[in-house]
Design a protein around this motif. Structure first.
Motif, PDB file in Angstrom:
ATOM      1  N   ASP A   3     -35.846 -25.535  78.257  1.00 51.03           N
ATOM      2  CA  ASP A   3     -35.827 -25.134  79.661  1.00 51.03           C
ATOM      3  C   ASP A   3     -37.235 -24.710  80.023  1.00 51.03           C
ATOM      4  N   ALA A   4     -38.014 -25.659  80.497  1.00 47.38           N
ATOM      5  CA  ALA A   4     -39.411 -25.387  80.827  1.00 47.38           C
ATOM      6  C   ALA A   4     -39.520 -25.024  82.296  1.00 47.38           C
ATOM      7  N   PRO A   5     -40.487 -24.198  82.646  1.00 45.39           N
ATOM      8  CA  PRO A   5     -40.703 -23.891  84.054  1.00 45.39           C
ATOM      9  C   PRO A   5     -41.197 -25.127  84.788  1.00 45.39           C
ATOM     10  N   ASP A   6     -41.119 -25.092  86.111  1.00 50.69           N
ATOM     11  CA  ASP A   6     -41.651 -26.184  86.900  1.00 50.69           C
ATOM     12  C   ASP A   6     -43.145 -26.257  86.625  1.00 50.69           C
ATOM     13  N   LEU A   7     -43.584 -27.379  86.055  1.00 45.85           N
ATOM     14  CA  LEU A   7     -44.975 -27.503  85.632  1.00 45.85           C
ATOM     15  C   LEU A   7     -45.854 -28.143  86.696  1.00 45.85           C
ATOM     16  N   GLY A   8     -45.286 -28.493  87.819  1.00 52.44           N
ATOM     17  CA  GLY A   8     -46.076 -29.054  88.895  1.00 52.44           C
ATOM     18  C   GLY A   8     -46.676 -30.399  88.573  1.00 52.44           C
ATOM     19  N   LEU A   9     -45.956 -31.228  87.820  1.00 53.94           N
ATOM     20  CA  LEU A   9     -46.493 -32.520  87.419  1.00 53.94           C
ATOM     21  C   LEU A   9     -46.174 -33.585  88.451  1.00 53.94           C
ATOM     22  N   GLU A  10     -47.130 -34.439  88.663  1.00 53.84           N
ATOM     23  CA  GLU A  10     -46.963 -35.556  89.566  1.00 53.84           C
ATOM     24  C   GLU A  10     -46.325 -36.709  88.802  1.00 53.84           C
ATOM     25  N   VAL A  11     -45.358 -37.375  89.399  1.00 56.92           N
ATOM     26  CA  VAL A  11     -44.681 -38.485  88.733  1.00 56.92           C
ATOM     27  C   VAL A  11     -45.394 -39.780  89.085  1.00 56.92           C
ATOM     28  N   SER A  12     -45.657 -40.570  88.069  1.00 59.44           N
ATOM     29  CA  SER A  12     -46.278 -41.877  88.248  1.00 59.44           C
ATOM     30  C   SER A  12     -45.352 -42.912  87.668  1.00 59.44           C
ATOM     31  N   GLN A  72     -45.798 -27.727  63.571  1.00 56.89           N
ATOM     32  CA  GLN A  72     -45.307 -26.367  63.752  1.00 56.89           C
ATOM     33  C   GLN A  72     -43.912 -26.257  63.170  1.00 56.89           C
ATOM     34  N   ALA A  73     -43.563 -25.082  62.654  1.00 54.04           N
ATOM     35  CA  ALA A  73     -42.207 -24.858  62.155  1.00 54.04           C
ATOM     36  C   ALA A  73     -41.216 -24.780  63.310  1.00 54.04           C
ATOM     37  N   ASP A  74     -41.644 -24.261  64.447  1.00 55.12           N
ATOM     38  CA  ASP A  74     -40.786 -24.109  65.623  1.00 55.12           C
ATOM     39  C   ASP A  74     -40.985 -25.317  66.549  1.00 55.12           C
ATOM     40  N   PRO A  75     -39.942 -26.095  66.827  1.00 57.55           N
ATOM     41  CA  PRO A  75     -40.127 -27.287  67.660  1.00 57.55           C
ATOM     42  C   PRO A  75     -40.312 -27.010  69.151  1.00 57.55           C
ATOM     43  N   GLU A  76     -40.031 -25.803  69.615  1.00 59.61           N
ATOM     44  CA  GLU A  76     -40.093 -25.531  71.059  1.00 59.61           C
ATOM     45  C   GLU A  76     -41.475 -25.772  71.666  1.00 59.61           C
ATOM     46  N   PRO A  77     -42.580 -25.277  71.067  1.00 59.41           N
ATOM     47  CA  PRO A  77     -43.887 -25.580  71.657  1.00 59.41           C
ATOM     48  C   PRO A  77     -44.190 -27.079  71.649  1.00 59.41           C
ATOM     49  N   LEU A  78     -43.661 -27.793  70.659  1.00 57.90           N
ATOM     50  CA  LEU A  78     -43.895 -29.234  70.583  1.00 57.90           C
ATOM     51  C   LEU A  78     -43.144 -29.959  71.697  1.00 57.90           C
TER      52      LEU A  78
END
Length: 196
Positions: A3-12, A72-78
């Protein structure tokens, strides 16, 4: 799923790899907090890789490829890396670890490199990135001429603090000696390009 915050990415509508539904990010529109977090994470846990694998079906007997990965041991940052950059894959690694990896040249050139140009690294990792960026540029303009091939190997030798490598430049060139008798060309190449 993260559940990531809105990252403001433009869709291409440019797609990467096998997943044609994948959204492509706009590096310029990426929130600085997300970009600097990921760059800092990559500074500690990431690697810019130039791999050399023996391949009999390649003219020079070696396949040279580039990749960026983070372990990383934790997959969340990945997962955040994958969702933010819109490319790459996550896989299980050894010792219960995880890897995020980008290995398509197009994604490296159009996403990973612009990301680290906007969110720069420091120190030795920054030098590795500069060498990596040059390698990706060279590999992205086939055919790979002999001087380009040697330059890629030279840059690779200087990356990652000259870390352990299964195959060194000298060993690869020992196996690759086109148009010359037993090693003469290799010796000329090493003399003209020097050792890193």
């Amino acid at each position: 799923m993260l559940d990531a915050p809105d990252l403001g990415l433009e869709v291409s509508d440019n797609a990467s790899g096998a997943d044609n539904q994948q959204e492509r990010p706009s590096i310029a529109a990426m929130p600085p907090s997300t970009g600097y977090y990921l760059a800092g994470f990559a500074h500690g846990e990431g690697s810019f890789i130039v791999a050399c694998r023996r391949r009999a079906d390649y003219v020079r007997g070696w396949k040279i490829s580039a990749a960026f990965n983070v372990s990383q041991a934790d997959p969340e940052p990945l997962r955040l890396f994958r969702e933010t950059l819109g490319c790459g894959s996550i896989r299980r690694g050894g010792h219960n670890g995880w890897y995020f990896e980008v290995n398509h040249l197009r994604d490296l050139a159009s996403i990973v490199i612009p990301f680290f140009e906007r969110f720069p690294l420091m120190g030795a990792k920054a030098r590795d990135f500069q060498a990596f960026r040059t390698v990706v540029h060279i590999l992205g303009r086939p055919p790979l001429e002999e001087d380009d091939y040697i330059e890629v190997l030279r840059l690779r030798e200087g990356m990652n603090n000259g870390g352990k490598r299964r195959h060194t430049m000298e060993g690869i060139l020992r196996d690759y000696t086109p148009n010359s008798p037993s090693g003469t060309r290799r010796d000329e190449i090493v003399r003209s390009h020097g050792r890193p």
